[in-house]
Motif scaffolding. Structure first.
Motif, short mmCIF file in Angstrom:
data_model
loop_
_atom_site.label_atom_id
_atom_site.label_comp_id
_atom_site.label_asym_id
_atom_site.label_seq_id
_atom_site.Cartn_x
_atom_site.Cartn_y
_atom_site.Cartn_z
N ALA A 24 -11.84 -70.19 49.39
CA ALA A 24 -11.82 -69.91 50.83
C ALA A 24 -11.94 -71.20 51.64
O ALA A 24 -11.20 -71.40 52.61
CB ALA A 24 -12.97 -68.96 51.17
N SER A 25 -12.85 -72.09 51.22
CA SER A 25 -13.08 -73.32 52.00
C SER A 25 -11.85 -74.22 51.96
O SER A 25 -11.37 -74.65 53.01
CB SER A 25 -14.27 -74.11 51.45
N ASP A 44 -6.05 -77.20 42.93
CA ASP A 44 -7.16 -76.50 42.30
C ASP A 44 -7.04 -76.64 40.78
O ASP A 44 -5.94 -76.49 40.22
CB ASP A 44 -7.17 -75.01 42.67
N SER A 45 -8.17 -76.89 40.14
CA SER A 45 -8.15 -77.10 38.69
C SER A 45 -7.82 -75.80 37.96
O SER A 45 -7.35 -75.83 36.83
CB SER A 45 -9.50 -77.62 38.21
N THR A 52 -15.72 -68.91 43.11
CA THR A 52 -16.55 -67.91 43.78
C THR A 52 -15.73 -67.03 44.72
O THR A 52 -16.07 -65.86 44.92
CB THR A 52 -17.65 -68.63 44.60
N SER A 53 -14.68 -67.57 45.29
CA SER A 53 -13.96 -66.84 46.34
C SER A 53 -13.26 -65.57 45.86
O SER A 53 -12.86 -64.75 46.68
CB SER A 53 -12.96 -67.77 47.03
N THR A 57 -18.89 -60.13 47.05
CA THR A 57 -19.09 -58.70 47.31
C THR A 57 -17.99 -58.17 48.23
O THR A 57 -17.85 -56.98 48.42
CB THR A 57 -20.49 -58.47 47.93
N LEU A 59 -17.57 -58.58 51.48
CA LEU A 59 -17.98 -58.15 52.81
C LEU A 59 -17.71 -59.24 53.83
O LEU A 59 -17.94 -60.43 53.55
CB LEU A 59 -19.48 -57.86 52.83
N VAL A 194 -8.71 -82.47 39.48
CA VAL A 194 -9.05 -83.87 39.80
C VAL A 194 -10.07 -84.32 38.75
O VAL A 194 -11.12 -83.70 38.57
CB VAL A 194 -9.64 -83.98 41.22
N PRO A 232 -19.35 -74.42 44.11
CA PRO A 232 -20.50 -74.66 43.25
C PRO A 232 -20.35 -75.93 42.38
O PRO A 232 -21.33 -76.41 41.81
CB PRO A 232 -20.57 -73.41 42.36
N GLY A 374 -22.04 -72.42 52.71
CA GLY A 374 -21.26 -71.48 53.51
C GLY A 374 -21.09 -70.13 52.86
O GLY A 374 -21.68 -69.82 51.82
N LYS A 375 -20.29 -69.28 53.52
CA LYS A 375 -19.96 -67.97 52.94
C LYS A 375 -18.53 -67.61 53.33
O LYS A 375 -17.93 -68.24 54.20
CB LYS A 375 -20.97 -66.92 53.36
N TRP A 376 -17.99 -66.57 52.69
CA TRP A 376 -16.60 -66.19 52.91
C TRP A 376 -16.34 -65.92 54.39
O TRP A 376 -15.38 -66.40 54.98
CB TRP A 376 -16.27 -64.92 52.12
N THR A 377 -17.24 -65.15 54.98
CA THR A 377 -17.05 -64.70 56.36
C THR A 377 -16.82 -65.86 57.32
O THR A 377 -16.07 -65.73 58.29
CB THR A 377 -18.29 -63.89 56.80
C1 LIG Z 1 -21.93 -62.81 43.98
C2 LIG Z 1 -21.51 -63.35 45.29
C3 LIG Z 1 -21.27 -62.48 46.34
C4 LIG Z 1 -20.88 -62.98 47.58
N1 LIG Z 1 -20.58 -62.10 48.55
C5 LIG Z 1 -20.17 -62.54 49.75
C6 LIG Z 1 -19.81 -61.62 50.76
O1 LIG Z 1 -19.82 -60.40 50.55
N2 LIG Z 1 -19.42 -62.12 51.96
C7 LIG Z 1 -19.41 -63.45 52.22
O2 LIG Z 1 -19.10 -63.82 53.36
N3 LIG Z 1 -19.69 -64.37 51.26
C8 LIG Z 1 -20.07 -63.94 50.04
N4 LIG Z 1 -20.35 -64.83 49.04
C9 LIG Z 1 -20.19 -66.26 49.30
C10 LIG Z 1 -18.73 -66.70 49.19
O3 LIG Z 1 -18.05 -66.01 48.18
C11 LIG Z 1 -18.67 -68.19 48.90
O4 LIG Z 1 -19.46 -68.88 49.82
C12 LIG Z 1 -17.24 -68.74 49.02
O5 LIG Z 1 -16.34 -67.96 48.28
C13 LIG Z 1 -17.22 -70.16 48.51
O6 LIG Z 1 -15.90 -70.63 48.61
P1 LIG Z 1 -15.55 -72.12 48.22
O7 LIG Z 1 -14.12 -72.30 48.51
O8 LIG Z 1 -16.51 -73.05 48.87
O9 LIG Z 1 -15.84 -72.21 46.66
P2 LIG Z 1 -14.97 -71.62 45.45
O10 LIG Z 1 -14.34 -70.34 45.79
O11 LIG Z 1 -15.83 -71.64 44.24
O12 LIG Z 1 -13.79 -72.66 45.30
C14 LIG Z 1 -13.95 -73.89 44.65
C15 LIG Z 1 -12.67 -74.19 43.92
O13 LIG Z 1 -12.72 -75.54 43.45
C16 LIG Z 1 -12.00 -75.60 42.24
N5 LIG Z 1 -12.39 -76.82 41.53
C17 LIG Z 1 -13.57 -77.09 40.93
N6 LIG Z 1 -13.53 -78.32 40.38
C18 LIG Z 1 -12.30 -78.84 40.66
C19 LIG Z 1 -11.65 -80.08 40.34
N7 LIG Z 1 -12.26 -81.03 39.63
N8 LIG Z 1 -10.38 -80.27 40.77
C20 LIG Z 1 -9.73 -79.32 41.49
N9 LIG Z 1 -10.31 -78.14 41.79
C21 LIG Z 1 -11.57 -77.90 41.39
C22 LIG Z 1 -12.40 -74.29 41.52
O14 LIG Z 1 -11.45 -73.93 40.54
C23 LIG Z 1 -12.47 -73.31 42.69
O15 LIG Z 1 -11.28 -72.56 42.83
C24 LIG Z 1 -20.74 -64.37 47.77
C25 LIG Z 1 -20.99 -65.25 46.72
C26 LIG Z 1 -21.35 -64.74 45.48
C27 LIG Z 1 -21.58 -65.65 44.34
#
Ligand SMILES: Cc1cc2nc3c(=O)[nH]c(=O)nc-3n(C[C@H](O)[C@H](O)[C@H](O)COP(=O)(O)OP(=O)(O)OC[C@H]3O[C@@H](n4cnc5c(N)ncnc54)[C@H](O)[C@@H]3O)c2cc1C
Length: 544
Positions: A24-25, A44-45, A52-53, A57, A59, A194, A232, A374-377
């Motif tokens: 999402a980010s 993306d790797s 996580t995205s 849940t 929501l 990366v 993460p 952060g979070k998805w929303t």
């Molecule tokens: C169980 C759970 C329930 C949740 N429920 C909700 C909810 O209902 N509503 C809400 O708003 N938020 C919710 N969240 C929070 C939300 O899902 C996360 O904050 C959000 O998805 C994080 O997105 P991100 O893009 O930062 O991370 P990620 O989605 O983890 O994306 C990181 C990406 O980086 C890639 N990556 C890693 N290392 C490398 C590398 N070396 N080179 C290239 N790519 C790489 C990974 O493959 C991954 O795709 C929840 C989280 C969890 C764990």
């Protein structure tokens, strides 16, 4: 989406911005930056949204629990987070109408005092929402009404409060962000990790070293600025850029167990406001299943994929038991999944106590930007904050244009258009509805594939609306490169039903192999490896 051509662009061009991680980010930042005129590459790797995205849940919310904590602890930072979530809800819903919808959530209460407490809380919650928010108001339902609406609830309840938040198909939403970014000129590549950096003489990152996870080929990406959106895994990239900085991310594992929908028997979700150990657990309808989750505990599994474990199934079912009429047993679990919250470290606090807020970090030594937490929303606000800073550094004065940007598949979407698909194809209603919701206004491209080869109209699994044409479409237009990309994120069968996924792997594998030019042996190897992976998930969840 020609992968070879996109990879070729990496060699030929220097980018303004290289975004690492397409959840999402990262996908949100890519779209935002492209709309401001930056030349962007997003890698993306694994797959788009594989982290996580795709494991949330699902929501779109401010977080009722955080509101309660904010008031109890006089915590204004937390209150601000709730407000941000609620202000964003309308934009997330409006920008991809095919992938998101309002969701009614019900909390049973066991006394009128409890009912009054929640009713007041929900009025305050609604008060924080944006003026543009059109979700219905909360209600206090009497016992008879609530049991009519959700017959599966335990009849011991006194009454229930009902309120609305949003729900999204998280994996497809992130994919829609990446596809929209691609339409705006971003070079988007999945399965490209990366692995390191090269720096210029002033210590700033100049080149990212990347490895194609599908072929093992190595490439370079040259960019003026690098933005770390690896959720993460953010510390890996931060420390690769500058080993002197301290780690910041404390991953917290959350799992969901997936159950038959008829356990609740209504369209509404159940919110269990307080488990004995102080958590909130949801039971949420998602397609024709019920997602039960989540947990929240420190994760020490390193880079291993977090999966649903047998002890977690027991915990979730014990938590659900007092709220439902029937006894739910572990053998009713049809699938499950785990994810890692990218929480920003706060020393000496349990993960439950950490606020899910975000931070744009800049490391002056390496010039790496990291979007943390952060979070998805709030993905859009997070992206705005990060891209604002990067634009300022690059001397770009264009402002954020994502608030009303409708994503791929959402432009001109109308919920009744499934009837047009039926008229054109004669397919069953459930298939037509699914095609419309999954692909939005891109559905005519799927119809064209069915016309090209009528065999692609066959279902991949008997009780589900997924068909062969989707494998072909996602390989051609959505960069689907593996069976897991398809089952876990292009359609969501892997997180709904492990048995059906394993059974459907053969047919889907053959379609995918044809599209991607695998020979018979390679196709069979892909199918066998994927089936084994899914069998492993089922084993972990059943404690066999
Ligand atoms: C169980 C759970 C329930 C949740 N429920 C909700 C909810 O209902 N509503 C809400 O708003 N938020 C919710 N969240 C929070 C939300 O899902 C996360 O904050 C959000 O998805 C994080 O997105 P991100 O893009 O930062 O991370 P990620 O989605 O983890 O994306 C990181 C990406 O980086 C890639 N990556 C890693 N290392 C490398 C590398 N070396 N080179 C290239 N790519 C790489 C990974 O493959 C991954 O795709 C929840 C989280 C969890 C764990």
């Amino acid at each position: 989406m020609n992968r070879a051509e996109l990879i070729d662009q990496l060699h030929r061009e220097e980018f303004d911005l290289c975004i690492i991680g397409a959840g999402a980010s990262g996908a949100g930042c890519a779209l935002d930056a492209a709309l401001r005129g930056l030349k962007v590459v997003l890698v993306d790797s694994s797959d788009f949204s594989a982290g996580t995205s795709s494991r949330s849940t699902k929501l779109i919310h401010g977080g009722v629990r955080y509101l309660e904590q904010a008031f109890k602890n006089f915590d204004f930072a937390q209150l601000k987070q709730v407000r941000h979530g609620l202000e964003e809800r309308h934009a997330v819903l409006a920008n991809a109408p095919h992938l998101s919808r309002p969701l009614a959530l019900v909390t049973p209460v066991f006394s009128w005092i409890e009912g009054l407490y929640f009713t007041i809380g929900l009025k305050i919650y609604a008060w924080f929402a944006s003026a543009k928010d059109t979700l219905p108001k909360s209600e206090w339902l009497n016992k008879k009404t609530v049991l009519q609406r959700i017959p599966g609830l335990n009849p011991q309840l006194h009454s229930a409060v009902l309120y609305y938040d949003g729900q999204l198909d998280d994996a497809r939403y992130a994919l829609a962000l990446a596809l929209s970014a691609r339409e705006e000129g971003v070079v988007t590549l999945n399965h490209l990790a990366v692995t390191g950096f090269e720096k210029s003489t002033n210590g700033h990152l100049q080149t990212a070293l990347v490895t194609d996870q599908l072929t093992g080929d190595q490439h370079h990406i040259r960019a003026k600025v690098f933005l770390n959106c690896t959720g993460p895994y953010a510390d890996h990239i931060r420390l690769a850029a500058n080993p002197q900085i301290p780690a910041r991310i404390r991953p917290s594992k959350g799992v969901h167990a997936v159950l038959p929908l008829d356990i609740l028997g209504g369209k509404e979700a159940l919110l269990i406001p307080k488990t004995p150990d102080g958590r909130v657990v949801f039971a949420i309808p998602f397609f024709d299943k019920l997602l039960l989750g989540t947990t929240d505990e420190d994760y020490n599994g390193g880079d291993a994929e977090p999966v649903l474990e047998g002890r977690e199934v027991d915990y979730l079912l014990e938590t659900l038991a007092p709220y439902v009429r029937q006894k739910v047993t572990p053998d009713q679990v049809t699938a499950g999944f785990g994810g890692l919250r990218p929480l920003i470290t706060a020393v000496g606090r349990s993960t439950k106590g950490l606020v899910r807020d975000h931070e744009v970090e800049h490391d002056p030594a390496s010039n790496l930007y990291s979007l943390l937490g952060g979070k998805w929303t709030t993905y859009r606000l997070m992206a705005k904050d990060a891209v604002d800073e990067i634009c300022a550094a690059l001397g770009n004065s264009n402002t954020c244009a994502t608030e009303s940007y409708v994503l791929v598949g959402g432009q001109g979407f109308h919920p009744d258009d499934w009837k047009n698909i039926q008229q054109e194809t004669g397919l069953a209603e459930d298939i037509c509805r699914h095609l419309l919701l999954n692909y939005g206004t891109k559905w005519p491209d799927l119809v064209a594939i069915i016309r090209e080869n009528a065999e692609t109209a066959a279902r991949l699994a008997p009780n589900y609306p997924f068909i062969g044409a989707e494998v072909v479409y996602t390989a051609r237009h959505e960069m689907c490169c593996t069976l897991r990309d398809f089952f876990a994120r292009r359609i969501r069968l892997e997180i709904m039903d492990w048995q059906a996924t394993q059974a459907a792997a053969e047919m889907a594998g053959n379609w995918l192999g044809q599209e991607l030019g695998w020979d018979g042996k390679a196709t069979q190897a892909h199918i066998a490896a994927y089936r084994e992976l899914v069998a492993g998930f089922a084993k972990a969840a059943s404690r066999l």
